[in-house]
Design a protein around this motif. Structure first.
Motif, PDB file in Angstrom:
ATOM      1  N   ALA A 108       0.837  -1.211   0.000  1.00 31.42           N
ATOM      2  CA  ALA A 108       0.000   0.000   0.000  1.00 31.42           C
ATOM      3  C   ALA A 108       0.867   1.254   0.000  1.00 31.42           C
ATOM      4  CB  ALA A 108      -0.936  -0.006   1.210  1.00 31.42           C
ATOM      5  N   GLU A 109       1.920   1.271   0.808  1.00 32.56           N
ATOM      6  CA  GLU A 109       2.831   2.419   0.840  1.00 32.56           C
ATOM      7  C   GLU A 109       3.543   2.583  -0.500  1.00 32.56           C
ATOM      8  OE1 GLU A 109       5.085   5.706   2.033  1.00 32.56           O
ATOM      9  OE2 GLU A 109       3.258   4.858   2.903  1.00 32.56           O
ATOM     10  N   TYR A 110       3.924   1.464  -1.105  1.00 32.89           N
ATOM     11  CA  TYR A 110       4.570   1.520  -2.425  1.00 32.89           C
ATOM     12  C   TYR A 110       3.611   2.132  -3.450  1.00 32.89           C
ATOM     13  CZ  TYR A 110       7.058   0.199  -6.643  1.00 32.89           C
ATOM     14  OH  TYR A 110       7.709   0.252  -7.847  1.00 32.89           O
ATOM     15  N   ALA A 111       2.365   1.677  -3.444  1.00 29.70           N
ATOM     16  CA  ALA A 111       1.382   2.156  -4.419  1.00 29.70           C
ATOM     17  C   ALA A 111       1.091   3.642  -4.261  1.00 29.70           C
ATOM     18  CB  ALA A 111       0.084   1.351  -4.300  1.00 29.70           C
ATOM     19  N   VAL A 112       1.095   4.115  -3.018  1.00 30.86           N
ATOM     20  CA  VAL A 112       0.774   5.517  -2.744  1.00 30.86           C
ATOM     21  C   VAL A 112       1.985   6.429  -2.929  1.00 30.86           C
ATOM     22  CG1 VAL A 112       0.084   7.124  -0.913  1.00 30.86           C
ATOM     23  CG2 VAL A 112      -1.133   4.969  -1.205  1.00 30.86           C
ATOM     24  N   ASP A 113       3.167   5.996  -2.462  1.00 28.95           N
ATOM     25  CA  ASP A 113       4.284   6.920  -2.399  1.00 28.95           C
ATOM     26  C   ASP A 113       5.628   6.363  -2.896  1.00 28.95           C
ATOM     27  OD1 ASP A 113       5.305   9.540  -1.597  1.00 28.95           O
ATOM     28  OD2 ASP A 113       6.324   8.475   0.020  1.00 28.95           O
ATOM     29  N   THR A 114       6.025   5.199  -2.424  1.00 32.08           N
ATOM     30  CA  THR A 114       7.374   4.701  -2.693  1.00 32.08           C
ATOM     31  C   THR A 114       7.665   4.561  -4.182  1.00 32.08           C
ATOM     32  OG1 THR A 114       7.280   3.518  -0.584  1.00 32.08           O
ATOM     33  CG2 THR A 114       9.067   2.921  -2.081  1.00 32.08           C
ATOM     34  N   HIS A 115       6.648   4.186  -4.977  1.00 30.83           N
ATOM     35  CA  HIS A 115       6.870   4.019  -6.418  1.00 30.83           C
ATOM     36  C   HIS A 115       7.423   5.286  -7.072  1.00 30.83           C
ATOM     37  CE1 HIS A 115       3.009   6.116  -6.732  1.00 30.83           C
ATOM     38  NE2 HIS A 115       3.418   6.441  -7.941  1.00 30.83           N
ATOM     39  N   ASP A 145      15.396   4.782   1.717  1.00 29.23           N
ATOM     40  CA  ASP A 145      14.944   5.301   3.009  1.00 29.23           C
ATOM     41  C   ASP A 145      13.616   4.655   3.386  1.00 29.23           C
ATOM     42  OD1 ASP A 145      17.104   6.935   3.456  1.00 29.23           O
ATOM     43  OD2 ASP A 145      16.088   8.784   2.832  1.00 29.23           O
ATOM     44  N   LYS A 146      12.775   4.415   2.381  1.00 23.75           N
ATOM     45  CA  LYS A 146      11.471   3.811   2.641  1.00 23.75           C
ATOM     46  C   LYS A 146      11.564   2.288   2.771  1.00 23.75           C
ATOM     47  CE  LYS A 146       8.865   7.548   0.622  1.00 23.75           C
ATOM     48  NZ  LYS A 146       8.117   7.874   1.833  1.00 23.75           N
ATOM     49  N   LEU A 147      12.094   1.612   1.763  1.00 24.25           N
ATOM     50  CA  LEU A 147      12.138   0.145   1.789  1.00 24.25           C
ATOM     51  C   LEU A 147      13.167  -0.401   2.775  1.00 24.25           C
ATOM     52  CD1 LEU A 147      11.648  -1.210  -1.838  1.00 24.25           C
ATOM     53  CD2 LEU A 147      10.117  -1.359   0.113  1.00 24.25           C
ATOM     54  N   GLY A 148      14.243   0.327   2.967  1.00 19.00           N
ATOM     55  CA  GLY A 148      15.261  -0.118   3.921  1.00 19.00           C
ATOM     56  C   GLY A 148      14.722  -0.201   5.328  1.00 19.00           C
ATOM     57  N   HIS A 149      13.815   0.697   5.678  1.00 21.25           N
ATOM     58  CA  HIS A 149      13.202   0.663   7.008  1.00 21.25           C
ATOM     59  C   HIS A 149      12.330  -0.574   7.183  1.00 21.25           C
ATOM     60  CE1 HIS A 149      14.643   4.473   8.501  1.00 21.25           C
ATOM     61  NE2 HIS A 149      14.322   5.037   7.344  1.00 21.25           N
ATOM     62  N   ASP A 150      11.897  -1.151   6.058  1.00 20.59           N
ATOM     63  CA  ASP A 150      11.075  -2.363   6.119  1.00 20.59           C
ATOM     64  C   ASP A 150      11.926  -3.630   6.082  1.00 20.59           C
ATOM     65  OD1 ASP A 150       8.577  -1.028   6.240  1.00 20.59           O
ATOM     66  OD2 ASP A 150       8.723  -0.609   4.095  1.00 20.59           O
ATOM     67  N   GLY A 151      13.256  -3.471   6.094  1.00 19.74           N
ATOM     68  CA  GLY A 151      14.137  -4.629   6.181  1.00 19.74           C
ATOM     69  C   GLY A 151      14.635  -5.178   4.863  1.00 19.74           C
ATOM     70  N   PHE A 152      14.387  -4.483   3.772  1.00 17.66           N
ATOM     71  CA  PHE A 152      14.844  -4.978   2.469  1.00 17.66           C
ATOM     72  C   PHE A 152      16.189  -4.364   2.100  1.00 17.66           C
ATOM     73  CE2 PHE A 152      10.232  -5.550   2.298  1.00 17.66           C
ATOM     74  CZ  PHE A 152      10.200  -6.905   2.030  1.00 17.66           C
ATOM     75  N   PHE A 153      16.996  -5.132   1.378  1.00 15.79           N
ATOM     76  CA  PHE A 153      18.338  -4.708   1.002  1.00 15.79           C
ATOM     77  C   PHE A 153      18.568  -4.698  -0.497  1.00 15.79           C
ATOM     78  CE2 PHE A 153      18.678  -6.324   5.293  1.00 15.79           C
ATOM     79  CZ  PHE A 153      19.434  -5.351   5.912  1.00 15.79           C
ATOM     80  N   GLU A 154      17.727  -5.429  -1.248  1.00 12.98           N
ATOM     81  CA  GLU A 154      17.936  -5.523  -2.686  1.00 12.98           C
ATOM     82  C   GLU A 154      16.592  -5.654  -3.384  1.00 12.98           C
ATOM     83  OE1 GLU A 154      20.790  -7.919  -5.846  1.00 12.98           O
ATOM     84  OE2 GLU A 154      20.476  -8.768  -3.867  1.00 12.98           O
TER      85      GLU A 154
END
Length: 161
Positions: free
Chosen positions: A56-63, A106-115
């Motif tokens: 949901a965050e990706y669809a609204v903002d992260t994309h 900054d957004k995805l890294g906080h969710d624990g993703f690295f790649e």
């Protein structure tokens, strides 16, 4: 649920399972990106291993900061197909603009993703079908080359629906 939707869901589950295993990904999504839609350009068709909140965050903002999708001003905006890899701390290139990549992680890294990795398939000049993969393993890279056959088949089959 009609039989076409049930078939599409079963097909997506099978492809996703195979791609996750072969790419050694933590999560995978199939989604549409429509550049003509300013409010909701992202529509998830299938996702596994990625929480609904992150999608949901990706669809609204992260994309907006994702350097792997063909934004209008992007160097990949006119590609019919494109495959890209991006990881946290990756040095900017022409494709991975510095500011966007930093904001993206900054957004995805906080969710624990690295790649992250994506395979883009153009359906029209402004509509794209995308398979996106994420990894939350800091010491292990995605093996997308092992999954590319299944990713291509998934995109081809999904484009028929």
């Amino acid at each position: 649920m009609n039989s076409n939707n049930a078939h599409f869901d079963m097909q997506n589950a099978a492809f996703a399972h195979s791609v996750l295993a072969k790419a050694q990904a933590s999560g995978v999504s199939l989604f549409l990106y429509d550049r003509t839609q300013t409010n909701t350009p992202i529509s998830f068709l299938y996702s596994t291993g990625i929480s609904a909140e992150i999608n949901a965050e990706y669809a609204v903002d992260t994309h907006k900061y994702d350097p792997l999708i063909p934004h209008t001003a992007s160097v990949i905006s006119h590609c019919k197909t494109y495959t890209g890899i991006n990881y946290k701390g990756m040095k900017p290139t022409q494709e991975l603009h510095a500011g966007c990549n930093e904001q993206y992680w900054d957004k995805l890294g906080h969710d624990g993703f690295f790649e992250a990795a994506a395979r883009i398939h153009s359906l029209s000049s402004n509509l794209y079908l995308i398979v996106g993969m994420l990894s939350n393993e800091p010491k292990k890279h995605l093996s997308i080359e092992n999954a590319m056959g299944d990713v291509e088949d998934w995109l081809q089959e999904s484009s028929k629906f």
